[in-house]
Design a protein around this motif. Sequence first.
Motif, PDB file in Angstrom:
ATOM      1  N   LEU A 254       0.826  -1.201   0.000  1.00  0.00           N
ATOM      2  CA  LEU A 254       0.000   0.000   0.000  1.00  0.00           C
ATOM      3  C   LEU A 254       0.863   1.254   0.000  1.00  0.00           C
ATOM      4  O   LEU A 254       0.608   2.202  -0.751  1.00  0.00           O
ATOM      5  N   ALA A 255       1.901   1.265   0.835  1.00  0.00           N
ATOM      6  CA  ALA A 255       2.802   2.419   0.878  1.00  0.00           C
ATOM      7  C   ALA A 255       3.496   2.616  -0.467  1.00  0.00           C
ATOM      8  O   ALA A 255       3.623   3.746  -0.959  1.00  0.00           O
ATOM      9  N   ARG A 256       3.959   1.541  -1.080  1.00  0.00           N
ATOM     10  CA  ARG A 256       4.616   1.642  -2.389  1.00  0.00           C
ATOM     11  C   ARG A 256       3.656   2.171  -3.450  1.00  0.00           C
ATOM     12  O   ARG A 256       4.030   2.995  -4.297  1.00  0.00           O
ATOM     13  N   ALA A 257       2.419   1.713  -3.407  1.00  0.00           N
ATOM     14  CA  ALA A 257       1.440   2.132  -4.418  1.00  0.00           C
ATOM     15  C   ALA A 257       1.124   3.620  -4.292  1.00  0.00           C
ATOM     16  O   ALA A 257       0.976   4.320  -5.304  1.00  0.00           O
TER      17      ALA A 257
ATOM     18  N   GLY B 179       0.743 -13.824 -11.918  1.00  0.00           N
ATOM     19  CA  GLY B 179       1.864 -13.610 -12.824  1.00  0.00           C
ATOM     20  C   GLY B 179       2.729 -12.483 -12.290  1.00  0.00           C
ATOM     21  O   GLY B 179       3.328 -12.581 -11.226  1.00  0.00           O
ATOM     22  N   HIS B 180       2.786 -11.374 -13.038  1.00  0.00           N
ATOM     23  CA  HIS B 180       3.519 -10.196 -12.582  1.00  0.00           C
ATOM     24  C   HIS B 180       2.655  -9.429 -11.587  1.00  0.00           C
ATOM     25  O   HIS B 180       1.440  -9.327 -11.747  1.00  0.00           O
ATOM     26  N   HIS B 181       3.305  -8.889 -10.568  1.00  0.00           N
ATOM     27  CA  HIS B 181       2.567  -8.108  -9.582  1.00  0.00           C
ATOM     28  C   HIS B 181       2.151  -6.772 -10.206  1.00  0.00           C
ATOM     29  O   HIS B 181       2.953  -6.132 -10.907  1.00  0.00           O
ATOM     30  N   PRO B 182       0.909  -6.331  -9.973  1.00  0.00           N
ATOM     31  CA  PRO B 182       0.450  -5.074 -10.590  1.00  0.00           C
ATOM     32  C   PRO B 182       1.257  -3.850 -10.183  1.00  0.00           C
ATOM     33  O   PRO B 182       1.246  -2.847 -10.891  1.00  0.00           O
ATOM     34  N   ILE B 183       1.976  -3.892  -9.061  1.00  0.00           N
ATOM     35  CA  ILE B 183       2.794  -2.744  -8.668  1.00  0.00           C
ATOM     36  C   ILE B 183       3.888  -2.483  -9.691  1.00  0.00           C
ATOM     37  O   ILE B 183       4.327  -1.340  -9.869  1.00  0.00           O
ATOM     38  N   GLU B 184       4.301  -3.514 -10.414  1.00  0.00           N
ATOM     39  CA  GLU B 184       5.366  -3.360 -11.394  1.00  0.00           C
ATOM     40  C   GLU B 184       4.915  -2.556 -12.609  1.00  0.00           C
ATOM     41  O   GLU B 184       5.743  -1.999 -13.327  1.00  0.00           O
ATOM     42  N   GLU B 185       3.608  -2.505 -12.846  1.00  0.00           N
ATOM     43  CA  GLU B 185       3.089  -1.791 -14.001  1.00  0.00           C
ATOM     44  C   GLU B 185       2.357  -0.510 -13.622  1.00  0.00           C
ATOM     45  O   GLU B 185       1.828   0.179 -14.486  1.00  0.00           O
ATOM     46  N   LEU B 186       2.327  -0.187 -12.339  1.00  0.00           N
ATOM     47  CA  LEU B 186       1.603   0.999 -11.878  1.00  0.00           C
ATOM     48  C   LEU B 186       2.317   2.267 -12.348  1.00  0.00           C
ATOM     49  O   LEU B 186       3.537   2.379 -12.245  1.00  0.00           O
ATOM     50  N   GLU B 187       1.557   3.214 -12.861  1.00  0.00           N
ATOM     51  CA  GLU B 187       2.094   4.477 -13.354  1.00  0.00           C
ATOM     52  C   GLU B 187       1.599   5.628 -12.487  1.00  0.00           C
ATOM     53  O   GLU B 187       0.503   5.571 -11.927  1.00  0.00           O
TER      54      GLU B 187
ATOM     55  N   ALA C  60       6.589   9.881  -6.418  1.00  0.00           N
ATOM     56  CA  ALA C  60       7.414  10.344  -5.307  1.00  0.00           C
ATOM     57  C   ALA C  60       8.524   9.352  -5.012  1.00  0.00           C
ATOM     58  O   ALA C  60       8.396   8.155  -5.284  1.00  0.00           O
ATOM     59  N   SER C  61       9.616   9.846  -4.442  1.00  0.00           N
ATOM     60  CA  SER C  61      10.687   8.957  -4.010  1.00  0.00           C
ATOM     61  C   SER C  61      10.193   8.136  -2.824  1.00  0.00           C
ATOM     62  O   SER C  61       9.460   8.624  -1.959  1.00  0.00           O
ATOM     63  N   PHE C  62      10.602   6.874  -2.779  1.00  0.00           N
ATOM     64  CA  PHE C  62      10.127   5.944  -1.761  1.00  0.00           C
ATOM     65  C   PHE C  62      11.304   5.199  -1.179  1.00  0.00           C
ATOM     66  O   PHE C  62      12.159   4.700  -1.902  1.00  0.00           O
ATOM     67  N   ARG C  63      11.377   5.162   0.141  1.00  0.00           N
ATOM     68  CA  ARG C  63      12.405   4.383   0.817  1.00  0.00           C
ATOM     69  C   ARG C  63      11.749   3.562   1.915  1.00  0.00           C
ATOM     70  O   ARG C  63      10.835   4.025   2.598  1.00  0.00           O
TER      71      ARG C  63
ATOM     72  N   ASN D 262      10.367  11.186  -0.102  1.00  0.00           N
ATOM     73  CA  ASN D 262       9.015  11.730   0.020  1.00  0.00           C
ATOM     74  C   ASN D 262       8.103  10.829   0.836  1.00  0.00           C
ATOM     75  O   ASN D 262       7.333  11.296   1.675  1.00  0.00           O
ATOM     76  N   VAL D 263       8.179   9.532   0.570  1.00  0.00           N
ATOM     77  CA  VAL D 263       7.383   8.557   1.318  1.00  0.00           C
ATOM     78  C   VAL D 263       8.346   7.578   1.964  1.00  0.00           C
ATOM     79  O   VAL D 263       9.102   6.895   1.279  1.00  0.00           O
ATOM     80  N   VAL D 264       8.338   7.541   3.290  1.00  0.00           N
ATOM     81  CA  VAL D 264       9.227   6.658   4.034  1.00  0.00           C
ATOM     82  C   VAL D 264       8.375   5.587   4.725  1.00  0.00           C
ATOM     83  O   VAL D 264       7.483   5.914   5.516  1.00  0.00           O
ATOM     84  N   LEU D 265       8.649   4.346   4.403  1.00  0.00           N
ATOM     85  CA  LEU D 265       7.970   3.236   5.052  1.00  0.00           C
ATOM     86  C   LEU D 265       8.823   2.757   6.218  1.00  0.00           C
ATOM     87  O   LEU D 265       9.902   2.202   6.024  1.00  0.00           O
ATOM     88  N   ALA D 266       8.352   3.000   7.429  1.00  0.00           N
ATOM     89  CA  ALA D 266       9.020   2.503   8.635  1.00  0.00           C
ATOM     90  C   ALA D 266       8.393   1.158   8.968  1.00  0.00           C
ATOM     91  O   ALA D 266       7.407   1.077   9.701  1.00  0.00           O
ATOM     92  N   ASP D 267       8.962   0.099   8.406  1.00  0.00           N
ATOM     93  CA  ASP D 267       8.339  -1.220   8.465  1.00  0.00           C
ATOM     94  C   ASP D 267       8.622  -1.900   9.800  1.00  0.00           C
ATOM     95  O   ASP D 267       9.770  -1.973  10.238  1.00  0.00           O
ATOM     96  N   GLU D 268       7.552  -2.392  10.429  1.00  0.00           N
ATOM     97  CA  GLU D 268       7.637  -3.034  11.744  1.00  0.00           C
ATOM     98  C   GLU D 268       8.400  -2.137  12.720  1.00  0.00           C
ATOM     99  O   GLU D 268       9.350  -2.558  13.380  1.00  0.00           O
ATOM    100  N   ILE D 269       7.924  -0.933  12.825  1.00  0.00           N
ATOM    101  CA  ILE D 269       8.614   0.095  13.597  1.00  0.00           C
ATOM    102  C   ILE D 269       8.767  -0.283  15.063  1.00  0.00           C
ATOM    103  O   ILE D 269       9.719   0.135  15.736  1.00  0.00           O
ATOM    104  N   ASN D 270       7.851  -1.106  15.574  1.00  0.00           N
ATOM    105  CA  ASN D 270       7.920  -1.471  16.989  1.00  0.00           C
ATOM    106  C   ASN D 270       8.912  -2.598  17.284  1.00  0.00           C
ATOM    107  O   ASN D 270       9.002  -3.059  18.415  1.00  0.00           O
ATOM    108  N   ARG D 271       9.681  -3.025  16.297  1.00  0.00           N
ATOM    109  CA  ARG D 271      10.734  -4.022  16.540  1.00  0.00           C
ATOM    110  C   ARG D 271      12.066  -3.381  16.901  1.00  0.00           C
ATOM    111  O   ARG D 271      13.004  -4.068  17.300  1.00  0.00           O
TER     112      ARG D 271
END
Length: 333
Positions: free
Chosen positions: A81-84, A218-226, A91-94, A130-139
Motif C-alpha cells: 500500500l505504501a509503495r502504491a 503472474g507479474h505483480h500489478p505494482i510493477e506496471e503501476l504508473e 514520489a521517491s520511496f524508501r 518523500n514517502v518513508v515506510l518505517a516497516d515493523e517500527i515497533n521491533r
Amino acid sequence: MSDDARSDGGDAAVETGGDPGPSAFEPLSVEAAADLIGEIVDNVERVIVGKRDAVEHILVATVARGHVLLEDVPGTGKTMLARAVATSVDASFRRVQFTPDLLPSDVTGVNVFNQKTQEFEFQAGPVFANVVLADEINRAPPKTQSALLEAMEERQVTVDGDTRPLPEPFVVIGTQNDVESGRTYELPMAEIDRFAKKLRLGYPDDEQEAEIIGRTAGHHPIEELEPVTDGHTLRRARETASQVTLSEPVREYIARLAEHTRNTAQLGVSPRGSIALARTSQVRALLDGRDYVTPDDVQAEVRTVFAHRIRPRTGSETGEDVVASAVSSVPVE
C-alpha cells in the motif's frame, strides 16, 4: 552507514531544501483537488483490493500533511500500500526495516570522513525521501524509534549539530504487527502522537482474496503501476485544503471533543491531535466538493485521528470506546 542499514527502494538522490512556503504553490480548485485525490485512490486500487476506505484515509492524511500508522497482522498488504501511494504521486520511496540492532544513524544518515578531501561528508539516510515506510517500527528499541521524532514533526533532521531539511512532500507510513508482542517494543506516546491517523487493513473476504490471487499470479500489478500526478500538484492540493473554511463553531466542536477525552480517559487527546483532526476534516470536506467543514466531516475523521492517542482508565475500555462516547455525548452547537 552500515552495510546492513536495511533500506531499499526509492531514488538514489532526493532534492531537499525544505518547503518554500505556501506562496510558492497556487491552490487547485476544490473540484480539481477532489478529483486528484479520487484519481490517486483509484490508481492505488489497481494494486490494493477491497481497501478503498483505508486508501482514502491515507490520502486524507497525506494531503493534510500528516503521517499514518498501520497496525495489522503480517501479509495484509501494508508495505504494498505504501509503495502504491508513492508510485501514484511519482514520489521517491524508501523502506526501512526496523530491527532490534538498527541504529538511529541508519535512519537519519551519518557524517563520513572523506580521505581524498580530508573533510566530513554527509551520507543521507533513507528518511530523505518523500514517502518513508518505517516497516515493523515497533521491533526497534526506543532510541532508534526516536530518530523519527524530529523528522515527523519538523520535516528536518539534525546530525552532529547540522540541520538539514527533508524533501516535500514528506510522509511517514509506519507499520507494526499486533502479533509476537513479546518481541516488540511499545511505541512511546511522543511518537504515536505524531501519527495523524492509525488504521487497520484487516483480512480480505473470500471474493477479494480470489481477486488478489488472480492479479498477482503472474507479474505483480505494482510493477506496471504508473503515476497519476506529481509532488508539485499534490502540494497545490495541500494548499487548497489549508484554505477550506473551518468556522468557529466547528473549531469549538473539535475542542470539546478533545476535552471530553481528557476528562474521561487516563490520557486524552493532545492539542496536536486536535490540529490533526481539523486538517483531516478540511480534506474530508474537499472530497465532498465543499470549501467549508461541517460537523459531519469531523465525525467522519475523529475515530482514526483520536483513538490511538487515548489511554483509557480501565482495561475494559479502548480508545475507540472513548471516542464513541465523545461523539455521542458532546453536542453539536
